[in-house]
Each structure stands twice: as C-alpha cells, then as structure tokens.
Scaffold this active site. Structure first.
Site, mmCIF file in Angstrom:
data_model
loop_
_atom_site.group_PDB
_atom_site.id
_atom_site.type_symbol
_atom_site.label_atom_id
_atom_site.label_comp_id
_atom_site.label_asym_id
_atom_site.label_seq_id
_atom_site.Cartn_x
_atom_site.Cartn_y
_atom_site.Cartn_z
ATOM 1 C CG ASP A 185 -2.318 0.555 0.921
ATOM 2 O OD1 ASP A 185 -2.420 1.376 -0.004
ATOM 3 O OD2 ASP A 185 -3.283 0.231 1.643
ATOM 4 C CG ASP A 240 -9.041 2.002 -1.247
ATOM 5 O OD1 ASP A 240 -8.006 1.814 -1.922
ATOM 6 O OD2 ASP A 240 -9.081 1.843 -0.009
#
Ligand code: NAG
Ligand code: NAG
Ligand code: NAG
Ligand code: NAG
Length: 427
Positions: A185, A240
C-alpha cells in the site's frame, strides 16, 4: 526503413491468414501502424497491444490475472486467524477454489502496532495468536496460497508499521512464513515518489528466493501502467473501490485508459470485487463482475464467502465469465463504443473469438447494438454467439451487427466465434 517493415508485416498477415476475421484485423492494423509513423500518441483500437508484454517482472507469476479473496472490502480491520481459516475452508467447500480463486489475502491490521525489540514485524497477539506461519501452513494444506499486506511508507493505512526502509527484513520474514503474495500500500509515504519506493521491495522479494506475487497499490497516482510492469505483477490504477454503482463505473472507466499496457506477467488492477457486499443490485454486481473479467482485472472476491447468497454465488462461480478473464491470450478488453448511456465493451480472445459486453448504464431498459465496425470485424463476417450469463447459444448466426435488450444497469456478455464461410476459405 520503418515504412518497409510495416509493408512486410501487412503482406505477411494478408497472405498467411485466411479467415475473414483475421483479414479484418490485418486491414485495421495498417492504419494503426501507419499512424504510429507519424505520431506516438496512443491508439484505442480493439486489437492495439502496442505495449503488451513490453514490461515484464520475470518472476513467472500472473500469466493470467490473479484470483482469490481479500479481507478488506467486507471485514476491514475486523480480522482474526479463525476468519482466515474459515474463509479458506469456504473457498474449498463452495467450489470457488476449484474455479481458480486460490489466493487467501490478509489485508491491513494483521500486525501488532509496534515492531519487536529486534525490529521485526509481529502478528497481533490477540487476533493472530498462532502466527502467520501456522496460518500459511493451514492455507497451503487446503491447496491454496496465502497473501499478506504491507505498505511502502512508515506506517500502513491503519497505522501499523510500514516496510519502507525495512524491505529486506520484512521480505525475508514473509518468505520465512511461507507467504505467497504481497499487497503493498501507499500510506505515510513521506512524499517520496512511488517509482522510488516500490522497486526496493521487488528486489527484496526476489532476493528471498521465494516466488511471491507482488501487487502494487499506489492508487494510480503516478500512472503506474507506464512504469510498474517491471516492478510488480499488478498495479492499482485507481483509488479504493466503494460498494456503489457510481464508484464501480468510475473506476472501470479510469482502468480502461490503460488497456494496452496489460498482458501476461502484469495487469491493471481496478481494485477488488464488491460483489455480495450489499451496496449494489444483482444486475449491478453482474455488470461489475462481467466488466472486471473482460478487463483482465484481478478477480479478488471481497465478500464473506462463508455466507454468500445464491445470487452472489451464481455471479462469482460463472465459469464461462471466469474463462474470459483467464484466457491465455491475455489482452485487456476495452470500451469500444458509447451511445449516451449505452456502451459496448469488447476484447480479443484465443481462437479468433471476441468477447462482447453490452452494458446498460441507463436508468431504464434499452436495446444496445454492437456493430461489427466497433468490433473491427468486416461486415461480411458471420459469427455464432454464446451468451455467458444464460449459458446458451443465441439461435442463428449474426452478420453485420447484433442487438439485445438489456435491463437497467445490467450487462449482457457474449463470445462471438467467426464461422468459416465458403467465401473466405476459397481465397
Ligand atoms: C528474480 O529475478 C530474476 C530476474 O528477473 C528472475 O529470473 C528470477 O526468477 C527471480 N526470482 C524470484 C524468486 O522471483
Ligand atoms: C449472512 O448474511 C446475511 C445477509 O445476506 C446477514 O443477514 C446475516 O447476518 C449473515 N450471517 C452471518 C453469520 O454473518
Ligand atoms: C428492443 O427492440 C425490440 C425489437 O425491435 C423491441 O420489441 C423492444 O421493445 C425494444 N426494447 C426497448 C426497451 O426499446
Ligand atoms: C454453442 O456454441 C459453441 C461455440 O460458439 C459451440 O462450441 C457449441 O458446440 C455450441 N453448442 C450447441 C449446443 O450448439
């Protein structure tokens, strides 16, 4: 020099390929190549694979998009080792594993808030008391693979220790646990460019000697399709996903722009599936799954597979749609025609077949037409048509165009197979 090369390629294609479909492709390739002599600007042609396989992370993985499950979309931080084990069990008992969903990926929150005195990451003792090695052994025992999560920053998004400047230690630890997949991430990144922060983990994973799938998650901020092919096996192209129609359609459109950069070894990643999480209708989830499959997106289930409705299971276990995603040709399908809220998406498959999706983004039922022109087929081409959601062949072959009525926000999905004609085989 370059012009001569184009002429040779073109004539080879015309003389060596006999079906009308391939003649159509050859005919369309000429202008695409000619354009490239003049300008290097991107082409959006259906068969444009100009950047296909250009970049490769040669770790042998991702010959087709990865399939599996990830904890984040449904569970977020509410994870523990029993959930991961039960999910592995459910992947097997529901038949999902046999269809190819083999990665069981733990997202953020598996780790304790601090490294130990030796500077090592530690699994959260309350939620993962047996440790990750034991979990990997369990998952491997089911014939599945285990994925873990870290961050190319000082902390993960949920403020657990990140792996920036700890790449070798953390990669070695993951390898020693038997981890097969790393999602990496982008939080707390100190403002350092992703192009600098992601390669060190690639090299660290490689040095472990264990083959580990490397999934980049820099949210598309630095156009990773342009550089990540030599770094990871997949790269997120967007922020996202949310469990809404608006989020899903927006993400599909962004991911579509990078179609020519996907190929075996490295895929565009428009984020994990929301199918089964309740925020979209059955038809919207069917569109989501169809378009993700056609775009050669990773198929990472994001719902609670221990407790799926019949509708969720029907979508996720459609073997004909999965086969489109896993087709070894590995060319990302793309949006080929827009008429208001009526869309046609398509892509080439092995065996001279074409996958075609008629996607209705309108608030009411409409008819959508795929003209052969959108599919780069010559008008003379006759095709037989398979409906991948009805699991039956459409009666009668089609030529020139094909239309169907599509429910609001639904997507119909077909495979067109050219039928050899006396005309084309006599050439
Ligand atoms: C490491 O990288 C080399 C060069 O790309 C590759 O041949 C090898 O398979 C990689 N090893 C692992 C374990 O990923
Ligand atoms: C299973 O899912 C349904 C909704 O589909 C929900 O109402 C129920 O609480 C879930 N059961 C468990 C055990 O999570
Ligand atoms: C779609 O086309 C068929 C055949 O022309 C027609 O009967 C039907 O009413 C059309 N549907 C819509 C929603 O326009
Ligand atoms: C349906 O079409 C596929 C390919 O288009 C073909 O292989 C199959 O034999 C057909 N099935 C029937 C029952 O006609």
């Amino acid at each position: 020099m370059a012009k001569n090369k184009v002429a040779v390629v073109t004539s080879l294609m015309i003389f060596s390929l006999s079906s009308s479909l391939y003649l159509a492709i050859a005919a369309r390739v000429v202008p695409l190549l000619e354009n490239r002599q003049i300008s290097t600007s991107e082409s959006t042609g259906l068969f444009d694979t100009s950047n296909y396989g250009k970049f490769q992370l040669n770790n042998g993985l991702a010959r087709t998009p990865q399939m599996g499950w990830n904890s984040w979309n449904f569970f977020a931080c509410n994870i523990k080792e029993t959930l991961i084990k039960e999910t592995a069990d459910a992947l097997v008992s529901t038949g999902l594993a046999a269809l190819g969903y083999k990665y069981v990926n733990i997202d953020d929150c598996w780790s304790a808030p601090l490294r130990n005195l030796q500077g090592r990451l530690v699994p959260d003792p309350k939620t993962f008391p047996s440790g990750i090695k034991a979990l990997a052994d369990y998952v491997h025992g089911k014939g599945l693979k285990l994925g873990i999560y870290s961050d190319a920053g000082t902390f993960t998004c949920q403020v657990r220790p990140g792996s920036l400047f700890h790449e070798n230690d953390d990669a070695n630890l993951f390898a020693s646990w038997g981890v097969d997949y790393l999602k990496y991430d982008n939080c707390f990144n100190l403002g350092i460019k992703p192009e600098k922060r992601y390669p060190p983990m690639r090299d660290a994973l490689n040095l472990t000697g264990r083959t580990i799938f490397y999934s980049l998650c820099e949210w598309g901020v630095d156009d990773p399709a342009l550089w990540a092919g030599t770094v990871g096996n997949s790269w997120r192209t967007t922020e996202d996903i949310k469990d809404t129609w608006a989020s899903m359609t927006t993400i599909a459109d962004i991911n579509d722009k990078w179609a020519s950069y996907a190929g075996p070894g490295g895929w565009n990643d428009p984020d994990m599936l929301e199918v089964g999480n309740g925020g979209m209708t059955y038809h919207e989830y069917r569109s989501h799954f169809s378009i993700w499959a056609l775009m050669k997106a990773p198929l990472l289930v994001g719902c609670d597979v221990r407790n799926m409705t019949a509708e969720t299971k029907e979508i996720l276990t459609n073997g004909e749609v999965i086969a489109v995603n896993q087709d070894p040709l590995g060319v990302q399908g793309r949006k080929v025609h827009v008429d208001g809220c009526r869309e046609v998406w398509a892509g080439p498959l092995t065996g001279k077949r074409v996958v075609v999706a008629l996607w209705n983004r309108c608030p009411e039922a409409v008819n959508i037409t795929a003209n052969w022109e959108f599919l780069e087929l010559t008008p003379a081409t006759t095709v037989s048509i398979r409906d991948l959601w009805k699991h039956e062949n459409v009666s009668g072959n089609a030529a020139t165009s094909f239309s169907a009525e599509v429910h609001s926000h639904d997507c119909k999905m077909y495979i067109f197979t050219p039928v050899a004609s006396a005309h084309s085989s006599s050439q």
